[in-house]
Design a protein around this motif. Structure first.
Motif: not given
Length: 281
Positions: A129-151
């Protein structure tokens, strides 16, 4: 340190359950009904009678033997410790009862976010899936930020919208992985969303099968070739004895724990043979 190493370390330490740093949230927040998977009924927000004051389960090593197969197969993907130690900064619901109901509402939302991260990591770990890694990494970083939101902000999330967004990239990853199989012999009845409860699939060549959403409950998959298959499926009580699942994608330890198999089952290197596969034989 490279972004790749940072991502790997984050996954290694944060996307599997760490009960020692959790307030027993799955044992309190989630409901269950008496069944083959649970020995008694429990309402949501009510502590399981097996949960001790230190937030640890008193029968954790004997869950299956005590009638709690459902617990032995459950995986929060690290959401429990994230809510306990990050969202609520180590303030547990026993000593801070005013936070209890809110914490129990936040937990299932966090569980879904962490599950998304786990699948995205699986896709990022796939060389195909290396051709998709840039998009996948962007998705990962976006969701990871959501996990750190306030309650407060976590409780307002429209989780289904984020699932829809990442699902596009998970599907594309699946297509790339399964395309490697080049398997014209695969039965056409084996496809996405198939209802195969109790199906007799012993020894079949199912390489590259799209089992996403399939119901394989109690299916006979002994000695089946499941390499390079998409395994987002319900495999409770399926028999995977002697099956080859190497190179499959999106197979979780929780799914493996819910199924049956033996020492001859070939799993991806990140997964382990459950103890009950050996003791039940």
């Amino acid at each position: 340190m490279s972004a790749e190493l940072t991502l790997h370390d984050n996954i290694h330490h944060g996307l599997s359950a760490d009960c020692q740093h959790c307030f027993g949230l799955c044992c309190v927040a989630l409901p269950y009904a008496k069944s083959a998977d649970f020995a008694f009924d429990k309402d949501e927000g009510t502590p399981c009678r097996n949960l001790q004051a230190n937030h640890q389960c008193c029968i954790h090593k004997d869950l299956r033997e005590k009638g709690f197969r459902g617990c032995s197969a459950y995986e929060c993907f690290g959401a429990g410790q994230k809510v306990s130690q990050v969202t609520y900064e180590g303030k547990d619901w026993r000593n801070h009862p005013e936070t209890a109901n809110e914490m129990f509402d936040v937990f299932p939302i966090m569980q879904q976010l962490h599950e998304m991260l786990w699948y995205l990591h699986e896709a990022l770990s796939t060389e195909t899936a290396k051709p998709l890694h840039r998009e996948l990494r962007a998705c990962y970083e976006k969701i990871d930020k959501l996990t750190r939101l306030s309650k407060e902000n976590l409780l307002t999330l429209q989780v289904h919208e984020h699932w829809a967004e990442i699902n596009e990239w998970l599907l594309k990853t699946s297509e790339l992985v399964r395309a490697q199989a080049r398997n014209p012999k695969r039965p056409k009845k084996i496809s996405r969303g198939s209802v195969l409860i109790g199906a007799k699939l012993k020894g079949l060549d199912l390489r590259g099968a799209n089992l996403s959403g399939a119901l394989l409950i109690a299916a006979d998959l002994r000695n089946a070739d499941l390499r390079m298959s998409d395994f987002i499926a319900d495999v409770r009580d399926a028999d995977l004895s002697g099956a080859d699942l190497t190179g499959s994608i999106f197979l979780t330890q929780a799914q493996v724990n819910a199924a049956n198999g033996d020492a001859n089952t070939k799993l991806p290197p990140s997964l382990q043979i459950p103890a009950h596969w050996v003791t039940n034989r």
